[in-house]
Design an enzyme around this catalytic site. Structure first.
Site, PDB file in Angstrom:
ATOM      1  N   GLN A 199      -2.450  -5.249  -1.435  1.00  0.00           N
ATOM      2  CA  GLN A 199      -3.361  -5.256   0.004  1.00  0.00           C
ATOM      3  C   GLN A 199      -4.877  -5.624  -0.667  1.00  0.00           C
ATOM      4  O   GLN A 199      -5.173  -4.971  -1.322  1.00  0.00           O
ATOM      5  CB  GLN A 199      -3.136  -4.112   0.711  1.00  0.00           C
ATOM      6  N   SER A 206       0.915  -1.480  -6.082  1.00  0.00           N
ATOM      7  CA  SER A 206       1.231  -0.935  -4.832  1.00  0.00           C
ATOM      8  C   SER A 206       2.173  -2.074  -4.186  1.00  0.00           C
ATOM      9  O   SER A 206       3.476  -1.991  -4.456  1.00  0.00           O
ATOM     10  CB  SER A 206       0.038  -0.778  -3.937  1.00  0.00           C
ATOM     11  N   LEU A 207       2.030  -2.744  -2.810  1.00  0.00           N
ATOM     12  CA  LEU A 207       2.755  -3.573  -2.389  1.00  0.00           C
ATOM     13  C   LEU A 207       3.337  -4.786  -3.129  1.00  0.00           C
ATOM     14  O   LEU A 207       4.350  -5.134  -2.938  1.00  0.00           O
ATOM     15  CB  LEU A 207       1.782  -4.446  -0.943  1.00  0.00           C
ATOM     16  N   ARG A 210       7.821  -1.030   5.637  1.00  0.00           N
ATOM     17  CA  ARG A 210       6.616  -0.383   4.805  1.00  0.00           C
ATOM     18  C   ARG A 210       5.363  -0.207   5.728  1.00  0.00           C
ATOM     19  O   ARG A 210       4.629   0.742   5.993  1.00  0.00           O
ATOM     20  CB  ARG A 210       6.434  -0.831   3.677  1.00  0.00           C
ATOM     21  N   HIS A 254      -1.265   6.128  -0.853  1.00  0.00           N
ATOM     22  CA  HIS A 254      -0.943   6.674  -1.941  1.00  0.00           C
ATOM     23  C   HIS A 254      -1.512   8.191  -2.038  1.00  0.00           C
ATOM     24  O   HIS A 254      -1.888   8.578  -3.237  1.00  0.00           O
ATOM     25  CB  HIS A 254      -1.233   5.938  -3.208  1.00  0.00           C
ATOM     26  N   GLN A 261       6.556   5.880  -4.420  1.00  0.00           N
ATOM     27  CA  GLN A 261       5.092   5.273  -4.545  1.00  0.00           C
ATOM     28  C   GLN A 261       4.359   5.669  -3.429  1.00  0.00           C
ATOM     29  O   GLN A 261       3.096   5.514  -3.637  1.00  0.00           O
ATOM     30  CB  GLN A 261       5.505   3.741  -4.684  1.00  0.00           C
TER      31      GLN A 261
END
Length: 294
Positions: free
Chosen positions: A10, A88-89, A113, A195, A244
């Site tokens: 992101q 991440s993503l 998500r 996170h 995650q």
């Protein structure tokens, strides 16, 4: 040459993203149209013609970056990864590119998500802040000293760590970071405490979706955010994907491990050049490149 392919998260989005792929490749066009069907709205209209603010909507941002990355990987003529990782993503993009997830299942998981994270932000408001020029140990130690929720969230590169938690927790930690010698401790324009433990509601919701999704063994190891280690076991990949959302993105450690395992070229697949910059901050000698169509 040991080729490592890395996929952004992101923040990499920009107006007009993916339009060149759509116009130059029939395969890309078909995949974008399939994505519109799966999502139930024309995300291509927002990606190609929307404003920056339009692209910041959570239900758009994450699928848009995923689509740009995955479709680019699929139409590249020389995409033969020997190792992959995503920030991440980007971990979901990496899994699809490495054949562990189908295009449709990957997109559905990313959409789930994004929605789960948005709901978690509404339930538990939070924020994040970037801390510059402090070592990891000091940042970790200060987070533990604060009574409100605040944790290290993104280990981006040496001297750049993002913290995440409640607004009070992040504010208190930022004050302490500056007092400890941080060059900057600045709040980020984000919708929640990604996170961190405040994403627990999203983790529970996404776990159900991941457990019910077919994941195959990838064609090469995927270095996952939660432990920065290479994985090919389906059970381990699923467990790490679930962890995650509430655990940190260990990007510095991921790049270091990929280098130890023989990576000689890092190619960023998707919008932007953020990850190439972070790789250079880990090791300025290693070559980096942006993926291109063709």
């Amino acid at each position: 040459m040991m080729k490592a392919y890395i996929f952004p998260g992101q923040g990499a989005q920009f107006p007009g993203m993916g339009k060149d792929l759509y116009e130059q490749s029939e395969q890309a066009k078909d995949l974008f149209e399939k994505a519109n069907e799966v999502l139930g709205f024309r995300i291509t209209d927002v990606m190609f013609n929307g404003t920056e603010d339009d692209l910041k909507q959570t239900n758009v941002t994450q699928p848009a970056i995923f689509l740009h990355s995955v479709i680019l990987a699929k139409v590249m003529s020389d995409f033969h990864p020997e190792m992959v990782a995503g920030h991440s993503l980007g971990e979901f993009s990496a899994l699809v590119a490495a054949g562990a997830l189908s295009f449709e299942d990957g997109l559905r998981l990313v959409a789930a998500r994004a929605n789960a994270m948005q709901k978690a932000c509404d339930i538990q408001p939070g924020t994040m802040a970037a801390v510059l020029a402090l070592d990891d140990f000091t940042v970790e130690d200060i987070c533990q000293q604060v009574s409100d929720v605040v944790v290290p969230a993104n280990y981006n590169c040496p001297g750049q760590l993002v913290i995440s938690g409640s607004v009070a927790g992040v504010d208190a930690a930022c004050e302490k970071m500056l007092a400890a010698g941080a060059k900057r401790a600045m709040k980020l324009n984000v919708g929640g405490a990604f996170h961190s433990p405040l994403m627990e509601a999203a983790r529970v919701e996404l776990e159900a979706a991941i457990v019910n999704t077919e994941i195959n063994e990838p064609v090469c190891p995927i270095y996952q955010n939660i432990d920065a280690k290479p994985h090919t076991s389906v059970d381990e990949i699923k467990k790490n994907l679930i962890a995650q959302l509430t655990g940190p993105v260990r990007w510095t450690q991921t790049v270091e491990q990929m280098l130890r395992d023989g990576a000689t070229l890092f190619t960023e697949v998707g919008p932007g050049k953020v990850l190439q910059g972070l790789v250079k901050k880990v090791n300025k000698e290693v070559p980096t490149a942006a993926a291109v169509l063709g």
